[in-house]
Design a protein around this motif. Structure first.
Motif, PDB file in Angstrom:
ATOM      1  N   ARG A  20      26.170   1.708  43.131  1.00 50.49           N
ATOM      2  CA  ARG A  20      25.358   1.766  44.381  1.00 50.49           C
ATOM      3  C   ARG A  20      26.228   2.315  46.220  1.00 50.49           C
ATOM      4  NH1 ARG A  20      23.468  -2.740  42.244  1.00 50.49           N
ATOM      5  NH2 ARG A  20      20.839  -2.772  41.329  1.00 50.49           N
ATOM      6  N   THR A  21      27.993   2.267  46.506  1.00 52.02           N
ATOM      7  CA  THR A  21      28.478   2.490  47.399  1.00 52.02           C
ATOM      8  C   THR A  21      28.596   3.874  47.352  1.00 52.02           C
ATOM      9  OG1 THR A  21      29.361   0.880  47.597  1.00 52.02           O
ATOM     10  CG2 THR A  21      30.727   2.319  48.229  1.00 52.02           C
ATOM     11  N   LEU A  22      28.758   4.430  45.872  1.00 52.60           N
ATOM     12  CA  LEU A  22      29.721   5.859  45.409  1.00 52.60           C
ATOM     13  C   LEU A  22      27.958   6.429  45.879  1.00 52.60           C
ATOM     14  CD1 LEU A  22      30.734   5.434  42.369  1.00 52.60           C
ATOM     15  CD2 LEU A  22      31.977   6.565  44.461  1.00 52.60           C
ATOM     16  N   ARG A  23      26.550   6.170  45.720  1.00 48.20           N
ATOM     17  CA  ARG A  23      25.647   6.915  46.484  1.00 48.20           C
ATOM     18  C   ARG A  23      25.359   6.544  47.657  1.00 48.20           C
ATOM     19  NH1 ARG A  23      20.515   7.037  43.242  1.00 48.20           N
ATOM     20  NH2 ARG A  23      22.184   7.248  40.776  1.00 48.20           N
ATOM     21  N   GLU A  24      25.856   5.892  48.422  1.00 49.16           N
ATOM     22  CA  GLU A  24      25.415   5.438  49.769  1.00 49.16           C
ATOM     23  C   GLU A  24      26.261   6.611  50.276  1.00 49.16           C
ATOM     24  OE1 GLU A  24      26.644   1.381  50.801  1.00 49.16           O
ATOM     25  OE2 GLU A  24      24.446   0.890  49.731  1.00 49.16           O
ATOM     26  N   ARG A  25      27.819   7.132  49.970  1.00 41.59           N
ATOM     27  CA  ARG A  25      28.228   7.529  50.510  1.00 41.59           C
ATOM     28  C   ARG A  25      28.453   9.526  49.874  1.00 41.59           C
ATOM     29  NH1 ARG A  25      35.038   6.736  50.847  1.00 41.59           N
ATOM     30  NH2 ARG A  25      34.072   8.573  52.437  1.00 41.59           N
ATOM     31  N   GLY A  26      27.089   9.446  49.596  1.00 45.53           N
ATOM     32  CA  GLY A  26      26.865  10.948  48.272  1.00 45.53           C
ATOM     33  C   GLY A  26      28.214  11.502  47.766  1.00 45.53           C
ATOM     34  N   ILE A  27      28.911  10.413  46.740  1.00 44.26           N
ATOM     35  CA  ILE A  27      29.425  10.724  46.173  1.00 44.26           C
ATOM     36  C   ILE A  27      28.556  10.254  45.035  1.00 44.26           C
ATOM     37  CG2 ILE A  27      31.809  10.209  44.693  1.00 44.26           C
ATOM     38  CD1 ILE A  27      32.301   9.347  47.456  1.00 44.26           C
ATOM     39  N   ARG A  28      28.936  11.832  43.950  1.00 47.42           N
ATOM     40  CA  ARG A  28      28.353  11.470  42.362  1.00 47.42           C
ATOM     41  C   ARG A  28      29.008  10.701  41.519  1.00 47.42           C
ATOM     42  NH1 ARG A  28      25.174  14.672  39.095  1.00 47.42           N
ATOM     43  NH2 ARG A  28      26.074  14.972  36.995  1.00 47.42           N
ATOM     44  N   SER A  29      27.765   9.842  40.748  1.00 43.34           N
ATOM     45  CA  SER A  29      29.005   8.563  39.952  1.00 43.34           C
ATOM     46  C   SER A  29      29.168   9.400  37.841  1.00 43.34           C
ATOM     47  CB  SER A  29      28.297   7.450  40.410  1.00 43.34           C
ATOM     48  OG  SER A  29      27.132   7.333  39.938  1.00 43.34           O
ATOM     49  N   ILE A  30      29.921   8.732  37.609  1.00 39.07           N
ATOM     50  CA  ILE A  30      29.844   8.818  36.483  1.00 39.07           C
ATOM     51  C   ILE A  30      30.469   8.292  36.249  1.00 39.07           C
ATOM     52  CG2 ILE A  30      31.127  10.099  34.516  1.00 39.07           C
ATOM     53  CD1 ILE A  30      29.905  11.866  36.177  1.00 39.07           C
ATOM     54  N   ALA A  31      28.854   7.185  34.876  1.00 36.76           N
ATOM     55  CA  ALA A  31      29.248   6.112  33.927  1.00 36.76           C
ATOM     56  C   ALA A  31      29.926   6.113  33.000  1.00 36.76           C
ATOM     57  CB  ALA A  31      28.242   5.331  33.895  1.00 36.76           C
ATOM     58  N   VAL A  32      30.835   5.092  32.725  1.00 36.42           N
ATOM     59  CA  VAL A  32      30.905   5.188  31.064  1.00 36.42           C
ATOM     60  C   VAL A  32      30.235   3.770  30.398  1.00 36.42           C
ATOM     61  CG1 VAL A  32      32.958   6.691  31.660  1.00 36.42           C
ATOM     62  CG2 VAL A  32      33.230   4.120  31.216  1.00 36.42           C
ATOM     63  N   TYR A  33      29.949   4.488  28.984  1.00 38.85           N
ATOM     64  CA  TYR A  33      29.691   2.644  28.091  1.00 38.85           C
ATOM     65  C   TYR A  33      30.096   3.355  26.671  1.00 38.85           C
ATOM     66  CZ  TYR A  33      26.492   6.563  26.446  1.00 38.85           C
ATOM     67  OH  TYR A  33      25.607   8.313  25.712  1.00 38.85           O
ATOM     68  N   SER A  34      30.215   2.161  26.353  1.00 40.40           N
ATOM     69  CA  SER A  34      29.925   1.644  24.590  1.00 40.40           C
ATOM     70  C   SER A  34      28.746   1.964  24.469  1.00 40.40           C
ATOM     71  CB  SER A  34      30.944  -0.015  24.127  1.00 40.40           C
ATOM     72  OG  SER A  34      30.032  -0.430  24.388  1.00 40.40           O
ATOM     73  N   ASP A  35      28.311   1.660  21.824  1.00 41.67           N
ATOM     74  CA  ASP A  35      27.219   1.879  21.632  1.00 41.67           C
ATOM     75  C   ASP A  35      26.420   0.264  22.109  1.00 41.67           C
ATOM     76  OD1 ASP A  35      28.599   4.147  20.241  1.00 41.67           O
ATOM     77  OD2 ASP A  35      28.994   2.880  18.178  1.00 41.67           O
ATOM     78  N   ALA A  36      26.636  -0.982  22.478  1.00 42.77           N
ATOM     79  CA  ALA A  36      26.430  -1.971  22.850  1.00 42.77           C
ATOM     80  C   ALA A  36      25.547  -1.644  24.445  1.00 42.77           C
ATOM     81  CB  ALA A  36      27.743  -2.796  22.998  1.00 42.77           C
ATOM     82  N   ASP A  37      26.260  -0.721  25.052  1.00 37.74           N
ATOM     83  CA  ASP A  37      25.761  -0.380  26.380  1.00 37.74           C
ATOM     84  C   ASP A  37      24.656   0.344  26.681  1.00 37.74           C
ATOM     85  OD1 ASP A  37      26.721  -2.925  27.151  1.00 37.74           O
ATOM     86  OD2 ASP A  37      28.279  -2.110  28.201  1.00 37.74           O
ATOM     87  N   ARG A  38      24.661   0.952  25.728  1.00 34.37           N
ATOM     88  CA  ARG A  38      24.033   2.477  26.115  1.00 34.37           C
ATOM     89  C   ARG A  38      22.838   2.177  26.691  1.00 34.37           C
ATOM     90  NH1 ARG A  38      23.575   7.424  23.352  1.00 34.37           N
ATOM     91  NH2 ARG A  38      24.814   5.957  21.358  1.00 34.37           N
ATOM     92  N   ASP A  39      21.855   1.191  26.934  1.00 34.46           N
ATOM     93  CA  ASP A  39      20.572   0.277  28.183  1.00 34.46           C
ATOM     94  C   ASP A  39      21.192   0.107  28.801  1.00 34.46           C
ATOM     95  OD1 ASP A  39      19.215   2.665  25.975  1.00 34.46           O
ATOM     96  OD2 ASP A  39      18.954   0.850  24.305  1.00 34.46           O
ATOM     97  N   ALA A  40      22.574  -0.083  28.921  1.00 31.52           N
ATOM     98  CA  ALA A  40      23.002  -1.085  30.117  1.00 31.52           C
ATOM     99  C   ALA A  40      23.205  -0.279  31.178  1.00 31.52           C
ATOM    100  CB  ALA A  40      24.546  -1.287  30.435  1.00 31.52           C
ATOM    101  N   LEU A  41      22.403  -1.335  32.565  1.00 28.95           N
ATOM    102  CA  LEU A  41      21.707  -1.287  34.308  1.00 28.95           C
ATOM    103  C   LEU A  41      22.761   0.095  34.512  1.00 28.95           C
ATOM    104  CD1 LEU A  41      19.765  -1.927  36.005  1.00 28.95           C
ATOM    105  CD2 LEU A  41      20.959  -3.619  37.121  1.00 28.95           C
ATOM    106  N   HIS A  42      24.424  -0.114  34.058  1.00 34.54           N
ATOM    107  CA  HIS A  42      24.947   0.678  35.181  1.00 34.54           C
ATOM    108  C   HIS A  42      24.819   2.151  34.328  1.00 34.54           C
ATOM    109  CE1 HIS A  42      26.708   0.477  31.660  1.00 34.54           C
ATOM    110  NE2 HIS A  42      27.720   1.085  31.250  1.00 34.54           N
ATOM    111  N   VAL A  43      24.613   2.126  33.572  1.00 38.98           N
ATOM    112  CA  VAL A  43      24.479   3.400  32.492  1.00 38.98           C
ATOM    113  C   VAL A  43      22.947   4.273  33.212  1.00 38.98           C
ATOM    114  CG1 VAL A  43      23.549   5.571  30.465  1.00 38.98           C
ATOM    115  CG2 VAL A  43      25.449   3.240  30.879  1.00 38.98           C
ATOM    116  N   SER A  44      21.702   3.545  33.987  1.00 36.01           N
ATOM    117  CA  SER A  44      20.571   4.259  34.832  1.00 36.01           C
ATOM    118  C   SER A  44      21.185   4.407  35.675  1.00 36.01           C
ATOM    119  CB  SER A  44      19.690   3.549  34.176  1.00 36.01           C
ATOM    120  OG  SER A  44      19.734   2.415  35.108  1.00 36.01           O
ATOM    121  N   LEU A  45      22.280   4.054  36.042  1.00 38.74           N
ATOM    122  CA  LEU A  45      22.205   3.665  37.822  1.00 38.74           C
ATOM    123  C   LEU A  45      22.847   5.126  38.229  1.00 38.74           C
ATOM    124  CD1 LEU A  45      22.878  -0.153  39.030  1.00 38.74           C
ATOM    125  CD2 LEU A  45      20.548   2.177  39.314  1.00 38.74           C
TER     126      LEU A  45
END
Length: 681
Positions: A20-45
């Motif tokens: 959320r702070t990266l978005r406010e600053r206009g910085i492109r964010s890259i999430a990483v995830y495991s197989d268990a987190d494929r549908d996690a909130l941080h992935v969609s954000l």
């Protein structure tokens, strides 16, 4: 330097908060995830996401090569590690430097010095920072520690040198308990941190845990942002944190802040960090260094709310080479902030982890309320990671107002489908000592036995049965009267019976007669719930009592019904007739009052060790299996002596209350004596 792309090497609520702070600053964010987190909130954000590997942390979030490959593939110039996982990993920080990627954290030197409790304690003592007396020397064996403990005195605290989060810490009250406790502490330290080095410290009476937030740039500036009170802990794990501390006066606040800055300067620290101190409630003007956490802390939001600063934003600026534009004189603590950690755990079962699927979700909003969360509707909470789901934070002009605002926010929080500790948090906030600010790290352990958790009240059981009844009637259709579970008969109506499991073994029978909208209900021994008292609708039901109408959330998933309101939640299991019959047959012949032969898992998780095989004769209290979930191990033991049948092997998954073994008492045959024989002469 400016960052255009930053990879967040973490998961859960902290990954969401950083994004959320990266978005406010206009910085492109890259999430990483495991197989268990494929549908996690941080992935969609995030703006983009990269798969790291399988669910196990070693295959995903702790896989340095996979994280660096993800950064290279996406063109990330920097990596924010959040907290936990790789956030204090020297090898990872060095690998980032070697590949030309900015590690958003301190230098490898600072990580090295402060990442070891023995090294850090000895180091800061040379810079005038007060430390607790004890034994802090690397390489000491258990025998050497036992000898050295004579000068430390009892009670004492054993701490893993490489540890964090309270894991592996043990209090020793008596000299005769030290050898065995050292063995346990060393085993846990090696398993959790890969380093079994231990240190001993004199235990401070009625201790309070006070930590100071520091910020330092790469140009020599170091400031502190006041302190946080983190004394409300259970087994050394923080539960509720606040800023500022109700204990410290302004003079002590200035002194402890300067000590924290001295510790940071001693290693040329840069970025956001936290210096933790122990303060005796009996002598609040004295404080002792415990450790420095070289990362963002879970509880950083309370500091942000009382200072108005965004710590993640400053981490990004400092890592990009910007100087601090805030001086110590600019820091003014405004009002009071309190944070509560929401975990997927069951306080009534010893705080064992829980899993499930989020069926209903409502998170608090309102003036002065902030929620840092990883929850989303439909999310599956698995057993692979830390059980923290969210943090609910409240700010107000005064401490009392902040307490009340936080309590209201927790009451407004509804998470159905997974058990949480929300009710427990509200009970703590209502405690007289907590409200008065009379805190210490042992308060929760003393108070816990007297906390009164809400149970499966009759109107809630009635609602659960009516909910199931409505679903059954709807599924049966409307064409044929005798196929509908309404209880209709040519004579008197026959009740439809719903066996609702509460906990591991308790079952309450609820009888329902009639159509859902006009059914009569009786619970347990025949207690009737008045018609119209409970009204069930779509995902909600209301109850009238004490002149008020109370509204609850209700959902069903599988065989389980979930009910919740005001921070309270209840899980009921609909027991089928086949299950009841099987249990009845299994209990036949059992002596009334005898212990059940079944060994059940009190938490969902993974079997990590099996200590008995089918056919073995075991003794009461003997460990049969060990189950692990969310960084917690639990030993399953035989309740009685007998011959065991083990149903699982290492690596198997287990569900809550699943039978993992059965112990059948051995029949003991007593030799006949002459007086027992029939007289044949």
């Amino acid at each position: 330097m400016t960052f255009d792309i930053v990879l967040v090497a973490n998961r859960g609520e902290i990954a969401c908060r950083i994004i959320r702070t990266l978005r406010e600053r206009g910085i492109r964010s890259i999430a990483v995830y495991s197989d268990a987190d494929r549908d996690a909130l941080h992935v969609s954000l995030a703006d983009a996401a990269v798969r790291l590997g399988a669910a196990a942390p070693a295959d995903s979030y702790l896989n340095v090569e996979a994280v660096l490959a993800a950064a290279a593939r996406t063109g990330a110039q920097a990596i924010h590690p959040g907290y936990g996982f790789l956030s204090e990993n020297q090898a990872f920080a060095q690998a980032c430097a070697d590949t030309g990627i900015v590690f958003i954290g301190p230098s490898v030197h600072a990580l090295n010095v402060m990442g070891d409790k023995i090294r850090s304690k000895n180091h800061v003592a040379g810079y005038g920072v007060p430390v607790i007396s004890g034994v802090a020397e690397p390489g000491l064996s258990n025998e050497q520690l036992i000898v050295a403990a004579v000068d430390v005195g009892y009670p004492m605290l054993i701490k893993p040198s490489a540890g964090g989060g309270g894991k592996g810490m043990h209090v020793v009250e008596r000299v005769e308990d030290l050898p065995a406790t050292l063995e346990t502490a060393r085993r846990v330290a090696l398993s959790a941190f890969g380093d079994d080095t231990l240190l001993l410290e004199r235990l401070v009476a009625t201790p309070r845990h006070i930590e100071v937030q520091v910020l330092a740039d790469n140009h020599g500036a170091v400031i502190h942002l006041g302190e946080r009170e983190c004394s409300l802990q259970r087994r050394h794990q923080k539960v509720i944190e606040e800023a500022p501390s109700p204990l410290l006066d302004e003079a002590t606040r200035a002194r402890i802040g300067e000590a924290a800055c001295a510790a940071a300067r001693s290693v040329g620290y840069s970025g956001a960090g936290t210096v933790e101190f122990l303060v005796s409630a009996a002598a609040p003007d004295e404080f002792f260094f415990m450790e420095m956490n070289t990362r963002l802390q879970v509880e950083h939001p309370v500091t942000e709310l009382v200072t108005g600063l965004d710590l993640v934003d400053w981490q990004l600026r400092i890592a990009a080479g910007e100087p601090l534009t805030v001086t110590q004189s600019d820091i003014c603590l405004r009002g009071h902030a309190i944070e509560a950690r929401v975990y997927s755990e069951n306080p009534e079962r010893g705080f064992l982890p829980t899993t499930g699927r989020v069926l209903q979700l409502h998170e608090a909003i309102g003036e002065g309320v902030r929620v840092d969360s990883s929850l989303s509707l439909g999310l599956t909470i698995a057993s692979h990671y830390d059980p923290m789901l969210a943090k609910v934070i409240a700010w107000a002009p005064t401490r009392l107002e902040a307490l009340n605002r936080l309590d209201r926010a927790l009451a407004d929080t509804v998470v159905l489908g997974v058990q949480t500790n929300t009710e427990y948090l509200r009970l703590l906030l209502a405690d007289a000592d907590v409200r008065a600010g009379r805190l210490d790290t042992g308060l929760i352990e003393r108070k816990l036995p007297d906390l009164q958790f809400r149970g499966a009240e009759e109107h809630l059981l009635a609602a659960g049965a009516l909910f199931l009844h409505g679903l059954a009637v709807s599924a049966a259709g409307t064409n044929v009267a005798w196929t509908r579970p309404s209880g209709w008969r040519a004579g008197s109506p026959r009740p439809v019976k719903y066996a609702l499991g509460v906990g591991a073994t308790d079952v309450v029978e609820v009888r329902v007669v009639g159509e859902p909208g006009a059914a009569s209900v009786s619970v347990g021994d025949g207690t009737a719930v008045p018609a119209g008292l409970v009204r069930v609708g779509d995902g909600r039901f209301s109850v009238d009592y004490d002149g008020q109408t109370r509204v609850f959330a209700i959902e069903k998933f599988g065989t389980r019904v979930y009910i919740g309101a005001d921070g309270f939640s209840l899980e009921l299991r609909h027991r089928s007739r086949a299950e009841q019959l099987a249990e009845h047959l299994a209990s036949r012949g059992r002596v009334p009052g005898a212990l059940s032969p079944d060994v059940r898992s009190p938490m969902p998780g993974t079997v990590i060790a099996v200590h008995a095989a089918t056919g073995d004769v075991v003794s009461a209290g003997q460990t049969l299996l060990v189950v692990e979930a969310m960084k917690m191990e639990h030993k399953l033991v035989a309740a009685t002596a007998g011959r065991v049948t083990v149903n699982l092997k290492t690596g198997d998954l287990v569900a809550l209350d699943q039978i993992v073994a059965t112990v059948i008492p051995e029949t003991i045959t007593t030799p006949e004596t002459s007086s027992d024989k029939e007289d044949t002469e």
